[in-house]
Design a protein around this motif. Structure first.
Motif, PDB file in Angstrom:
ATOM      1  N   GLY A 132     -15.762  35.263   6.448  1.00 30.27           N
ATOM      2  CA  GLY A 132     -16.255  36.490   7.045  1.00 30.27           C
ATOM      3  C   GLY A 132     -15.295  37.116   8.038  1.00 30.27           C
ATOM      4  N   LYS A 133     -14.097  36.561   8.143  1.00 34.87           N
ATOM      5  CA  LYS A 133     -13.100  37.084   9.085  1.00 34.87           C
ATOM      6  C   LYS A 133     -12.147  38.031   8.370  1.00 34.87           C
ATOM      7  N   PRO A 134     -11.575  38.994   9.088  1.00 31.59           N
ATOM      8  CA  PRO A 134     -10.763  40.029   8.446  1.00 31.59           C
ATOM      9  C   PRO A 134      -9.394  39.552   7.983  1.00 31.59           C
ATOM     10  N   VAL A 135      -8.870  40.277   7.000  1.00 30.50           N
ATOM     11  CA  VAL A 135      -7.528  40.041   6.465  1.00 30.50           C
ATOM     12  C   VAL A 135      -6.756  41.354   6.519  1.00 30.50           C
ATOM     13  N   HIS A 136      -5.502  41.279   6.948  1.00 28.72           N
ATOM     14  CA  HIS A 136      -4.620  42.447   6.925  1.00 28.72           C
ATOM     15  C   HIS A 136      -3.380  42.055   6.134  1.00 28.72           C
ATOM     16  N   ILE A 137      -3.076  42.792   5.088  1.00 30.64           N
ATOM     17  CA  ILE A 137      -1.961  42.460   4.204  1.00 30.64           C
ATOM     18  C   ILE A 137      -0.740  43.301   4.548  1.00 30.64           C
ATOM     19  N   LEU A 138       0.390  42.624   4.726  1.00 28.56           N
ATOM     20  CA  LEU A 138       1.673  43.298   4.889  1.00 28.56           C
ATOM     21  C   LEU A 138       2.431  43.203   3.569  1.00 28.56           C
ATOM     22  N   LEU A 139       2.665  44.338   2.926  1.00 26.50           N
ATOM     23  CA  LEU A 139       3.502  44.358   1.729  1.00 26.50           C
ATOM     24  C   LEU A 139       4.948  44.417   2.204  1.00 26.50           C
ATOM     25  N   SER A 140       5.533  43.242   2.366  1.00 30.34           N
ATOM     26  CA  SER A 140       6.841  43.124   2.999  1.00 30.34           C
ATOM     27  C   SER A 140       7.979  43.548   2.071  1.00 30.34           C
ATOM     28  N   LYS A 141       9.146  43.713   2.690  1.00 29.88           N
ATOM     29  CA  LYS A 141      10.363  44.093   1.972  1.00 29.88           C
ATOM     30  C   LYS A 141      10.197  45.453   1.295  1.00 29.88           C
ATOM     31  N   ALA A 142       9.406  46.340   1.940  1.00 20.75           N
ATOM     32  CA  ALA A 142       9.159  47.663   1.376  1.00 20.75           C
ATOM     33  C   ALA A 142      10.427  48.498   1.290  1.00 20.75           C
ATOM     34  N   ASP A 143      11.449  48.114   2.069  1.00 23.03           N
ATOM     35  CA  ASP A 143      12.719  48.838   2.005  1.00 23.03           C
ATOM     36  C   ASP A 143      13.460  48.592   0.697  1.00 23.03           C
ATOM     37  N   LYS A 144      13.025  47.601  -0.065  1.00 23.12           N
ATOM     38  CA  LYS A 144      13.666  47.307  -1.345  1.00 23.12           C
ATOM     39  C   LYS A 144      13.254  48.305  -2.424  1.00 23.12           C
ATOM     40  N   LEU A 145      12.189  49.083  -2.160  1.00 20.76           N
ATOM     41  CA  LEU A 145      11.709  50.071  -3.114  1.00 20.76           C
ATOM     42  C   LEU A 145      11.780  51.464  -2.488  1.00 20.76           C
ATOM     43  N   SER A 146      11.850  52.470  -3.337  1.00 19.45           N
ATOM     44  CA  SER A 146      11.787  53.843  -2.845  1.00 19.45           C
ATOM     45  C   SER A 146      10.331  54.156  -2.488  1.00 19.45           C
ATOM     46  N   ARG A 147      10.127  55.251  -1.757  1.00 19.68           N
ATOM     47  CA  ARG A 147       8.768  55.641  -1.407  1.00 19.68           C
ATOM     48  C   ARG A 147       7.931  55.902  -2.661  1.00 19.68           C
ATOM     49  N   ASN A 148       8.531  56.522  -3.673  1.00 26.39           N
ATOM     50  CA  ASN A 148       7.802  56.797  -4.910  1.00 26.39           C
ATOM     51  C   ASN A 148       7.431  55.520  -5.647  1.00 26.39           C
ATOM     52  N   GLN A 149       8.192  54.465  -5.412  1.00 29.02           N
ATOM     53  CA  GLN A 149       7.867  53.173  -6.035  1.00 29.02           C
ATOM     54  C   GLN A 149       6.855  52.390  -5.213  1.00 29.02           C
ATOM     55  N   SER A 150       6.950  52.479  -3.887  1.00 33.42           N
ATOM     56  CA  SER A 150       6.102  51.654  -3.025  1.00 33.42           C
ATOM     57  C   SER A 150       4.675  52.167  -2.893  1.00 33.42           C
ATOM     58  N   LEU A 151       4.485  53.492  -2.903  1.00 36.16           N
ATOM     59  CA  LEU A 151       3.134  54.030  -2.728  1.00 36.16           C
ATOM     60  C   LEU A 151       2.175  53.623  -3.851  1.00 36.16           C
ATOM     61  N   PRO A 152       2.592  53.614  -5.113  1.00 33.28           N
ATOM     62  CA  PRO A 152       1.690  53.106  -6.160  1.00 33.28           C
ATOM     63  C   PRO A 152       1.319  51.637  -5.964  1.00 33.28           C
ATOM     64  N   VAL A 153       2.255  50.825  -5.444  1.00 33.53           N
ATOM     65  CA  VAL A 153       1.948  49.416  -5.178  1.00 33.53           C
ATOM     66  C   VAL A 153       0.895  49.320  -4.071  1.00 33.53           C
ATOM     67  N   LEU A 154       1.029  50.163  -3.046  1.00 35.68           N
ATOM     68  CA  LEU A 154       0.046  50.181  -1.966  1.00 35.68           C
ATOM     69  C   LEU A 154      -1.334  50.541  -2.504  1.00 35.68           C
ATOM     70  N   ARG A 155      -1.400  51.583  -3.338  1.00 32.71           N
ATOM     71  CA  ARG A 155      -2.689  51.999  -3.888  1.00 32.71           C
ATOM     72  C   ARG A 155      -3.273  50.915  -4.795  1.00 32.71           C
ATOM     73  N   ALA A 156      -2.420  50.253  -5.557  1.00 31.69           N
ATOM     74  CA  ALA A 156      -2.894  49.180  -6.433  1.00 31.69           C
ATOM     75  C   ALA A 156      -3.431  48.010  -5.608  1.00 31.69           C
ATOM     76  N   ALA A 157      -2.790  47.734  -4.469  1.00 31.43           N
ATOM     77  CA  ALA A 157      -3.258  46.666  -3.587  1.00 31.43           C
ATOM     78  C   ALA A 157      -4.635  47.007  -3.020  1.00 31.43           C
ATOM     79  N   GLN A 158      -4.821  48.246  -2.629  1.00 34.32           N
ATOM     80  CA  GLN A 158      -6.127  48.676  -2.133  1.00 34.32           C
ATOM     81  C   GLN A 158      -7.189  48.493  -3.210  1.00 34.32           C
ATOM     82  N   ALA A 159      -6.845  48.870  -4.440  1.00 36.02           N
ATOM     83  CA  ALA A 159      -7.786  48.756  -5.542  1.00 36.02           C
ATOM     84  C   ALA A 159      -8.136  47.291  -5.831  1.00 36.02           C
ATOM     85  N   THR A 160      -7.120  46.427  -5.750  1.00 39.14           N
ATOM     86  CA  THR A 160      -7.351  45.003  -6.002  1.00 39.14           C
ATOM     87  C   THR A 160      -8.342  44.427  -4.997  1.00 39.14           C
TER      88      THR A 160
END
Length: 218
Positions: A132-160
């Motif tokens: 019942g305790k919260p979780v905060h996910i850091l999608l690390s090494k985001a500098d390895k992807l472009s913004r156009n590549q990283s934003l879909p991963v962020l949205r997919a993580a939210q969906a998961t």
């Protein structure tokens, strides 16, 4: 930034700091960038040991962030070359800590943005959700992807998370580029019941799953 200093290495639950009021634990697969994230958030270079050898952290490392407040570096998981006996011992220690530590306020889970939600990540999320305790996910090494590549991963993580009924929060993060430090620190300070950082810093902000840090998935 959070000011923190090394306090103690814990090999068994009896060694946990007795003065603790609140703790935030950091977990992640070996080489996901967990130690680097702790160092970046605390604005230090070697508070948490960064090793090129995965699986080096074998105990719970406590860093004092204030009066009775601690950051806890958990052993990385998923490194195949770690002896099975060691893996089971770590699992017993970490499992007992995550399941039974009243002072634990939340879990920061670090995932390499290029390889998020591995089977072990999902197992940890599902298991910890029962607390019942919260979780905060850091999608690390985001500098390895472009913004156009990283934003879909962020949205997919939210969906998961939403699909699994987990009310966790997610953000992009990069330790070397100082991306997302403000957002991560705000979550941690909130969990530790510490006042917000004064004035902020020049860290680059990254998108989270809501307009406000810690916004929960409906």
């Amino acid at each position: 930034m959070l000011n923190a200093s090394f306090q103690i290495t814990v090999a068994e639950l009896a060694q946990l700091p007795p003065d603790s009021l609140a703790e935030v634990a950091f977990a992640g697969r070996s080489n996901a960038g967990k130690s680097s994230a702790i160092n970046a958030i605390t604005n230090q270079k070697r508070l948490a040991f960064v090793s090129k050898t995965p699986g080096r952290t074998q105990h719970l490392n406590f860093f004092r962030a204030g009066q009775g407040r601690y950051l806890v570096d958990l052993p990385g998981y998923g490194y195949a070359k770690t002896p099975m006996v060691e893996q089971k011992r770590w699992q017993a220690l970490v499992g007992s800590y995550l399941a039974g530590r009243p002072q634990l306020a939340g879990l920061v889970l670090i995932m390499d943005i290029r390889h998020p939600f591995t089977d072990l990540d999902l197992m940890l999320l599902d298991w910890f959700q029962a607390s019942g305790k919260p979780v905060h996910i850091l999608l690390s090494k985001a500098d390895k992807l472009s913004r156009n590549q990283s934003l879909p991963v962020l949205r997919a993580a939210q969906a998961t998370l939403a699909e699994r009924g987990n009310p966790g929060s997610v953000q992009l993060f990069s330790s070397p580029k100082h991306m997302g430090l403000d957002e991560a620190e705000a979550v941690i300070r909130n969990w530790l019941q510490m006042p917000p950082a004064k004035g902020g810093d020049k860290a680059k902000k990254c998108p989270t799953q809501g307009e406000k840090v810690g916004h929960q998935v409906p």
